[in-house]
Design a protein around this motif. Sequence first.
Motif, PDB file in Angstrom:
ATOM      1  N   VAL A  51      -7.209  -3.010  -5.299  1.00  0.00           N
ATOM      2  CA  VAL A  51      -6.697  -1.859  -4.553  1.00  0.00           C
ATOM      3  C   VAL A  51      -7.767  -0.775  -4.466  1.00  0.00           C
ATOM      4  O   VAL A  51      -8.348  -0.383  -5.483  1.00  0.00           O
ATOM      5  CB  VAL A  51      -5.443  -1.291  -5.269  1.00  0.00           C
ATOM      6  CG1 VAL A  51      -4.951  -0.026  -4.579  1.00  0.00           C
ATOM      7  CG2 VAL A  51      -4.352  -2.349  -5.329  1.00  0.00           C
ATOM      8  N   LYS A  52      -8.020  -0.329  -3.240  1.00  0.00           N
ATOM      9  CA  LYS A  52      -8.938   0.798  -3.072  1.00  0.00           C
ATOM     10  C   LYS A  52      -8.198   1.936  -2.379  1.00  0.00           C
ATOM     11  O   LYS A  52      -7.465   1.717  -1.414  1.00  0.00           O
ATOM     12  CB  LYS A  52     -10.144   0.366  -2.248  1.00  0.00           C
ATOM     13  CG  LYS A  52     -11.017   1.549  -1.857  1.00  0.00           C
ATOM     14  CD  LYS A  52     -12.410   1.164  -1.452  1.00  0.00           C
ATOM     15  CE  LYS A  52     -13.202   2.456  -1.191  1.00  0.00           C
ATOM     16  NZ  LYS A  52     -14.548   2.233  -0.767  1.00  0.00           N
ATOM     17  N   ALA A  53      -8.389   3.159  -2.876  1.00  0.00           N
ATOM     18  CA  ALA A  53      -7.688   4.308  -2.288  1.00  0.00           C
ATOM     19  C   ALA A  53      -8.673   5.244  -1.597  1.00  0.00           C
ATOM     20  O   ALA A  53      -9.778   5.477  -2.087  1.00  0.00           O
ATOM     21  CB  ALA A  53      -6.941   5.070  -3.382  1.00  0.00           C
ATOM     22  N   VAL A  93      -4.332   3.348   1.228  1.00  0.00           N
ATOM     23  CA  VAL A  93      -4.720   2.308   0.295  1.00  0.00           C
ATOM     24  C   VAL A  93      -4.929   1.001   1.063  1.00  0.00           C
ATOM     25  O   VAL A  93      -4.135   0.662   1.930  1.00  0.00           O
ATOM     26  CB  VAL A  93      -3.612   2.167  -0.780  1.00  0.00           C
ATOM     27  CG1 VAL A  93      -3.646   0.808  -1.428  1.00  0.00           C
ATOM     28  CG2 VAL A  93      -3.751   3.272  -1.826  1.00  0.00           C
ATOM     29  N   PRO A 113       0.810  -1.225   0.000  1.00  0.00           N
ATOM     30  CA  PRO A 113       0.000   0.000   0.000  1.00  0.00           C
ATOM     31  C   PRO A 113       0.841   1.271   0.000  1.00  0.00           C
ATOM     32  O   PRO A 113       0.499   2.251  -0.647  1.00  0.00           O
ATOM     33  CB  PRO A 113      -0.808  -0.099   1.300  1.00  0.00           C
ATOM     34  CG  PRO A 113      -0.812  -1.530   1.678  1.00  0.00           C
ATOM     35  CD  PRO A 113       0.391  -2.167   1.049  1.00  0.00           C
ATOM     36  N   CYS A 115      -1.771   7.379 -11.194  1.00  0.00           N
ATOM     37  CA  CYS A 115      -1.247   6.068 -10.784  1.00  0.00           C
ATOM     38  C   CYS A 115      -0.874   5.236 -12.006  1.00  0.00           C
ATOM     39  O   CYS A 115       0.178   4.590 -12.048  1.00  0.00           O
ATOM     40  CB  CYS A 115      -2.269   5.312  -9.922  1.00  0.00           C
ATOM     41  SG  CYS A 115      -2.452   6.012  -8.277  1.00  0.00           S
ATOM     42  N   VAL A 156     -11.700   4.869  -5.921  1.00  0.00           N
ATOM     43  CA  VAL A 156     -11.144   5.981  -5.149  1.00  0.00           C
ATOM     44  C   VAL A 156     -12.290   6.613  -4.372  1.00  0.00           C
ATOM     45  O   VAL A 156     -13.343   6.909  -4.935  1.00  0.00           O
ATOM     46  CB  VAL A 156     -10.507   7.052  -6.065  1.00  0.00           C
ATOM     47  CG1 VAL A 156      -9.961   8.214  -5.241  1.00  0.00           C
ATOM     48  CG2 VAL A 156      -9.414   6.431  -6.925  1.00  0.00           C
ATOM     49  N   PRO A 195      -5.381   1.797  -8.342  1.00  0.00           N
ATOM     50  CA  PRO A 195      -6.644   1.629  -7.613  1.00  0.00           C
ATOM     51  C   PRO A 195      -7.828   1.410  -8.550  1.00  0.00           C
ATOM     52  O   PRO A 195      -7.921   2.054  -9.594  1.00  0.00           O
ATOM     53  CB  PRO A 195      -6.807   2.956  -6.860  1.00  0.00           C
ATOM     54  CG  PRO A 195      -5.445   3.543  -6.797  1.00  0.00           C
ATOM     55  CD  PRO A 195      -4.706   3.067  -8.014  1.00  0.00           C
ATOM     56  N   VAL A 246       1.813   2.791  -3.361  1.00  0.00           N
ATOM     57  CA  VAL A 246       0.701   3.444  -4.061  1.00  0.00           C
ATOM     58  C   VAL A 246       0.361   4.769  -3.364  1.00  0.00           C
ATOM     59  O   VAL A 246       0.129   5.791  -4.011  1.00  0.00           O
ATOM     60  CB  VAL A 246      -0.533   2.507  -4.101  1.00  0.00           C
ATOM     61  CG1 VAL A 246      -1.648   3.128  -4.927  1.00  0.00           C
ATOM     62  CG2 VAL A 246      -0.150   1.138  -4.655  1.00  0.00           C
ATOM     63  N   GLU A 247       0.372   4.742  -2.030  1.00  0.00           N
ATOM     64  CA  GLU A 247       0.069   5.975  -1.270  1.00  0.00           C
ATOM     65  C   GLU A 247       1.065   7.083  -1.604  1.00  0.00           C
ATOM     66  O   GLU A 247       0.707   8.252  -1.726  1.00  0.00           O
ATOM     67  CB  GLU A 247       0.117   5.679   0.239  1.00  0.00           C
ATOM     68  CG  GLU A 247      -1.084   4.869   0.710  1.00  0.00           C
ATOM     69  CD  GLU A 247      -0.858   4.184   2.052  1.00  0.00           C
ATOM     70  OE1 GLU A 247       0.212   4.397   2.672  1.00  0.00           O
ATOM     71  OE2 GLU A 247      -1.736   3.423   2.478  1.00  0.00           O
TER      72      GLU A 247
END
Length: 495
Positions: free
Chosen positions: A441-443, A429, A411, A462, A475, A472, A414-415
């Motif tokens: 992946v969820k942000a 994330v 995570p 991203c 979002v 993600p 990605v963050e």
Amino acid sequence: SGVGGLLTRAAATWPDHPAVRETGTGRVLTYRQVEAAVHALAERLAEAGVEPGDRVALRLPTSVDFVVAFFGALRAGAVVVPMSPQSPGPELEKLLEHSGAKVVITRDAEEALPEGVSGLTPESDPDGVAEVADAGRAGEDIAVVSYTSGTTGPPRGVMLSHRALLANLEQLSGVEGVLTHDDRVLIAIPLFHVYGLGPGLLQATSVGATAVLSERFEAHRTLADCAEHGVTTITGVPTMYAEFAALGTEELSRGLATVRRMTSGAAPLHPKVLGALREATGLDVFEGYGLTECAPVVTSTLVTGYPKPGSVGRPLPGVELRLVDSDGTDQAVPLDPHDVDDVFEAEGETGLVSIRGANLFSGYWPDGGHGPDEEGWFRTGDVGYLDTDGDLHLVDRANDLIIVNGFNVFPREVEEVIGQLPEVAEAAVVGVVDERSGEAVKAFVVPATGASLSEQQVVDHCAANLAGYKVPHAVEFAESLPHSATGKLRRTRLR
Ligand code: ATP
């Protein structure tokens, strides 16, 4: 002898030097006065039936009361169990029961307590006349049982011996100019967490510095406090620095005029924050890495003397670090962080961070289970790698790994990419269940003040910077993200 000896020594060496200053009340106590109040409290604890080895819980904010209660309990020979003064009744009850505390020191005289536990209010009498002999606990005797913030499963009480806590102070003192007698250290983080307690309060006591104690962090107020109390160093967490970084240059320069050094730990410090503060004030934030189980500091950029964005620096002198596979075999060669050749060979490979040193805990309360292995190594849940300089970078916690179609997504990577967008204040994330890929992946994104941002912008950024499976699928915008008292992102809550 023992952790309590730090105060006795400071009171003998610098009796009239201010030990603590409270920002809220303006109260100042010298080392002699703290010592006197500690004796008086130890006597009250003995009257309440506390004997060496008994657990005494502290349910107090960052304050003079905490300091006196902490050293008073140690003087009575007790094992200190620090707790959040904010935790709700049922959680308090659970920890009191788990630790078997006999007494809880709390400001709330009406606090409902389980049977067999008595409450004591913290009266810190600086003229306390009692002379209470030290219970003489030291070495392998347990000084503190510190509960980690675990949100799932049973509570885990980390047993920290006098030896472990003193060892970490010794290791910290090996770092060039880390803290001196002339310093005024701002502690606006919880003392019930070992980060505020060890590198904050105990380190200050060990050199006879002044601890400037603040019950609550509030960026504007805290900056004004720094100026008013002539703060020279700040022991802080990333959420604090992020809030500072969002303020104007003038306010920052004024507030931090007497500050010479800031340190950050407990959670990742975003390079954007480091850069913004340096630009506004010329000051660096030195990042460290620690765990309750390590009492707590393991690495710091103070070891090399230069901050490096994204890195938590090198092990303190006396702390050994190596990276291992999840089955426990060496991923990288055993490392001597001071031997550059050794470090070079291991560069770039990720592994689970393992630690060995005199600062390690004695297992979990009550039976001492799951402590360091026979060779003295403790395997953290953190994944990291060493760069070509031999500086440690944390990738993430192994438990936070998201697996998308069999591919690993950390995570934090990605963050950090989402955080590059100027419109983003903070991003988090997590993995969510997905029928096709197992996990997706969820942000969660907090937009910067006044900025507007679309889901598509986040996804596009991203996609331009990350492999497809890391991008993600969803979002969600939020006003804020859930953090612990030390600024840790509460991913379980987001999930
Ligand atoms: P729980 O697991 O119960 O929530 P915890 O593991 O958060 O508790 P702590 O001892 O407070 O308990 O936290 C240690 C962890 O904090 C480390 O394992 C690491 O994941 C994280 N951490 C500490 N310093 C840093 C840092 N500078 N950068 C990134 N992560 C950090």
